[in-house]
Design a protein around this motif. Structure first.
Motif, mmCIF file in Angstrom:
data_model
loop_
_atom_site.group_PDB
_atom_site.id
_atom_site.type_symbol
_atom_site.label_atom_id
_atom_site.label_comp_id
_atom_site.label_asym_id
_atom_site.label_seq_id
_atom_site.Cartn_x
_atom_site.Cartn_y
_atom_site.Cartn_z
ATOM 1 N N PRO A 190 21.171 -4.127 22.016
ATOM 2 C CA PRO A 190 20.866 -2.745 21.611
ATOM 3 C C PRO A 190 20.633 -1.806 22.791
ATOM 4 O O PRO A 190 20.616 -0.584 22.606
ATOM 5 N N LEU A 191 20.444 -2.354 23.996
ATOM 6 C CA LEU A 191 20.151 -1.508 25.155
ATOM 7 C C LEU A 191 21.415 -1.000 25.831
ATOM 8 O O LEU A 191 21.583 0.201 26.033
ATOM 9 N N ASP A 192 22.312 -1.935 26.182
ATOM 10 C CA ASP A 192 23.535 -1.514 26.892
ATOM 11 C C ASP A 192 24.808 -1.763 26.095
ATOM 12 O O ASP A 192 25.912 -1.607 26.621
ATOM 13 N N ASP A 193 24.675 -2.205 24.849
ATOM 14 C CA ASP A 193 25.809 -2.372 23.924
ATOM 15 C C ASP A 193 26.812 -3.433 24.368
ATOM 16 O O ASP A 193 27.937 -3.469 23.863
ATOM 17 N N HIS A 194 26.442 -4.290 25.289
ATOM 18 C CA HIS A 194 27.370 -5.365 25.635
ATOM 19 C C HIS A 194 27.254 -6.488 24.605
ATOM 20 O O HIS A 194 26.191 -6.691 23.996
ATOM 21 N N GLN A 195 28.349 -7.224 24.388
ATOM 22 C CA GLN A 195 28.416 -8.267 23.363
ATOM 23 C C GLN A 195 28.491 -9.645 24.008
ATOM 24 O O GLN A 195 29.123 -9.820 25.058
ATOM 25 N N GLU A 196 27.863 -10.579 23.359
ATOM 26 C CA GLU A 196 27.916 -11.980 23.764
ATOM 27 C C GLU A 196 28.211 -12.832 22.538
ATOM 28 O O GLU A 196 27.693 -12.565 21.450
ATOM 29 N N ARG A 197 29.012 -13.835 22.735
ATOM 30 C CA ARG A 197 29.352 -14.724 21.624
ATOM 31 C C ARG A 197 28.289 -15.803 21.476
ATOM 32 O O ARG A 197 27.804 -16.357 22.457
ATOM 33 N N ILE A 198 27.944 -16.093 20.238
ATOM 34 C CA ILE A 198 26.931 -17.095 19.922
ATOM 35 C C ILE A 198 27.612 -18.298 19.293
ATOM 36 O O ILE A 198 28.365 -18.163 18.324
ATOM 37 N N TYR A 199 27.370 -19.474 19.846
ATOM 38 C CA TYR A 199 27.898 -20.726 19.300
ATOM 39 C C TYR A 199 26.736 -21.439 18.603
ATOM 40 O O TYR A 199 25.946 -22.136 19.241
#
Length: 416
Positions: A107-116
Motif C-alpha cells: 500500500p505504500l509504494d504499490d509494488h507487487q510481490e507474488r505469494i506462494y
C-alpha cells in the motif's frame, strides 16, 4: 435403568422369545469373524480391495532363473473411486478448480510481490492446467478441463511399544483444498487409500536356501526385495483405469452442479528419508544421498552457499533407465549378485539401485524426484531441528561451571 428401558422396548412390539438363548459374547464373536463367505456381506461404493504382490527373487543361477515370491496383504482403495467419492462429498464445495497467481500489493509504494502459499497458486499447477487445455478434445465433448491435484503421504508406523505390530498406511490429500483445511485433523480431508505390505519373515528362509549367498549378499538381496515390493504396490495402484483417466480425464459432477472433465495429477509425495530413497530408487545414505539432486557427501560442507544452491538446480536427478535395465540383466539373466562389482560399475555414480521406478518405466506420468517435498515432521521437528536444539543445549551447559561445593548450579552471566 437398563431393565426399565428393556421393559419399555419389549412393550413396543418385541417378543421375549427373541432373547432366549441370546449370548452377548457369542454375538460379538460372530461379528469379529470375517464375513467374506457370507452372501449378504455389506459392500460400499469405494470398498477396499485385498490382493497379493508378486516379485522376482534373483537366484544367482542362469539355469534356475528368478524365483517368484508372493507377498500377501496389500489392502488398497482404487484411486479413481477415491476421486469420485471426494468430488461427490460436501467438502468438494471448497475445491479450487482453477489455479491463479496470488499477488500482494504494497500500500505504500504499490509494488507487487507474488505469494506462494497454496498448491493451486504454484507454477506447477499453472503448467498442469495449461497442458490439459492443450490436449485434444474427446469426440463430442466440450466440457471444461480441470485438474485434481493429488498429494500422497506415507509413513511406516509401529502400533505398539512392545512387540512387532506395525502398519504402513498410504494417505492422499487433494491440493484443490486450502492448506488450512488439509492441516485440520477434524476436517476429513485426509483419505486413507492403502496399507502397503512389508516383507514377511519367511523370506529369510528362502534367501538362506539360495546357494553361494553370503551374509552380506543376503542382506543386500533382502533390501532389494523390499524395494521391489514397494514399486510393485504402486504398479497395482496406478492401474489401467487410472492411467487412462490421467491421459483422457473423467467426467464428474462438481459441487456447483456443472459437469467437468477432471484430470488427476500427482504433485507431491511426502515421506521420511528411508521411504524417499525407495521412491527415488537410490541407496540409503549412499555417495549421493539426496533424492532430488546429485550432491555428493563430500560437498555437504558447502550447504547454504550460493554455489551450493546453484548446483542443486543444475545437478538434479535424471533417471538412468539404460543403466538400471543393464544392471537388471546382469542380475536376473547373467546370475550376478545385487551388490556385485559388475552391477555397481554399470549403475555408476548417483547411488542408483537396480530397481525400476514404476512412475517412469510403466507409466511415465511424473518425475518422481521433483515430487518429493520436505517432510517437516521427520526432517525438521524430529530431525534437523532436534539435532540443532540438542547441540545448542550442549553449548549452553558448556558455559555453566561445575557444582563445586554448592548444591545449586550457577549459570554464567554470558550464557545466552
Amino acid at each position: 435403568m437398563f431393565e426399565q428401558r428393556l421393559v419399555v422396548e419389549l412393550r413396543n412390539g418385541f417378543d421375549q422369545k427373541h432373547l432366549e438363548k441370546f449370548s452377548v459374547k457369542q454375538s460379538l464373536r460372530c461379528l469379529d469373524k470375517d464375513s467374506n463367505e457370507r452372501e449378504d456381506r455389506i459392500t460400499f461404493p469405494d470398498d477396499w480391495i485385498e490382493t497379493s504382490v508378486t516379485i522376482s527373487i534373483p537366484t544367482k543361477s542362469k539355469e534356475d532363473g528368478a524365483w517368484p515370491y508372493t507377498v500377501p496383504g496389500f489392502h488398497f482403495r482404487p484411486l479413481l473411486e477415491v476421486i469420485r467419492s471426494a468430488f461427490s462429498d460436501i467438502q468438494a464445495g471448497a475445491f479450487h478448480l482453477l489455479p491463479f497467481k496470488h499477488l500482494w500489493k504494497d500500500p505504500l509504494d504499490d509494488h507487487q510481490e507474488r505469494i506462494y502459499d497454496e498448491l493451486y497458486t504454484s507454477d506447477a499447477w499453472l503448467e498442469a492446467q495449461d497442458s490439459i487445455q492443450k490436449l485434444p478434445r474427446e469426440p463430442g465433448c466440450s466440457l471444461e478441463h480441470v485438474v485434481a491435484g493429488l498429494m500422497f503421504f506415507s509413513d511406516a508406523t509401529h502400533l505398539a511399544n512392545f512387540g512387532t505390530a506395525k502398519a504402513w498406511p498410504l494417505y492422499m490429500y487433494f491440493g484443490n483444498l486450502t492448506k488450512y483445511i488439509c492441516s485440520s485433523p477434524t476436517s476429513g480431508a485426509c483419505h486413507l487409500v492403502g496399507f502397503l505390505p512389508s516383507l514377511p519373515d519367511s523370506i529369510k528362509d528362502i534367501l538362506t536356501s539360495l546357494p553361494h549367498i553370503s551374509k552380506t549378499g543376503m542382506s543386500c538381496l533382502q533390501t532389494h526385495c523390499h524395494r521391489e515390493v514397494f514399486q510393485a504396490c504402486w504398479e497395482i495402484l496406478l492401474d489401467e483405469d487410472f492411467c487412462y483417466t490421467y491421459q483422457h480425464g473423467i467426467i464428474l459432477k462438481c459441487a456447483d452442479g456443472v459437469l467437468r472433465r477432471v484430470f488427476p495429477r500427482i504433485f507431491t509425495y511426502s515421506a521420511d528419508y528411508p521411504e524417499k530413497v525407495l521412491i527415488a530408487t537410490i541407496k540409503d545414505m549412499g555417495w549421493c544421498p539426496c533424492p532430488r539432486c546429485l550432491t555428493p557427501k563430500c560437498s555437504f560442507s558447502l550447504l547454504g552457499l550460493a554455489r551450493d544452491m546453484k548446483n542443486r538446480l543444475t545437478n538434479i536427478h535424471s533417471y538412468a533407465m539404460a543403466r538400471v535395465m543393464k544392471a537388471r540383466e546382469f542380475i536376473y539373466q547373467s546370475g550376478n549378485t545385487v551388490d556385485g562389482t559388475k552391477v555397481d560399475d554399470t549403475l555408476g555414480e548417483g547411488s542408483w539401485v537396480p530397481v525400476l521406478v514404476t512412475l517412469i518405466y510403466f507409466f511415465n506420468i511424473i518425475d518422481p524426484f521433483c515430487m518429493l517435498v520436505v517432510d517437516f515432521m521427520h526432517e525438521c521437528e524430529l530431525g534437523t531441528w532436534k539435532a540443532l536444539f540438542t547441540h545448542l543445549i550442549r553449548l549452553l551447559f558448556r558455559q555453566v561451571p561445575s557444582f563445586g561445593n554448592g548444591v545449586i548450579r550457577r549459570f554464567a552471566n554470558n550464557t545466552s
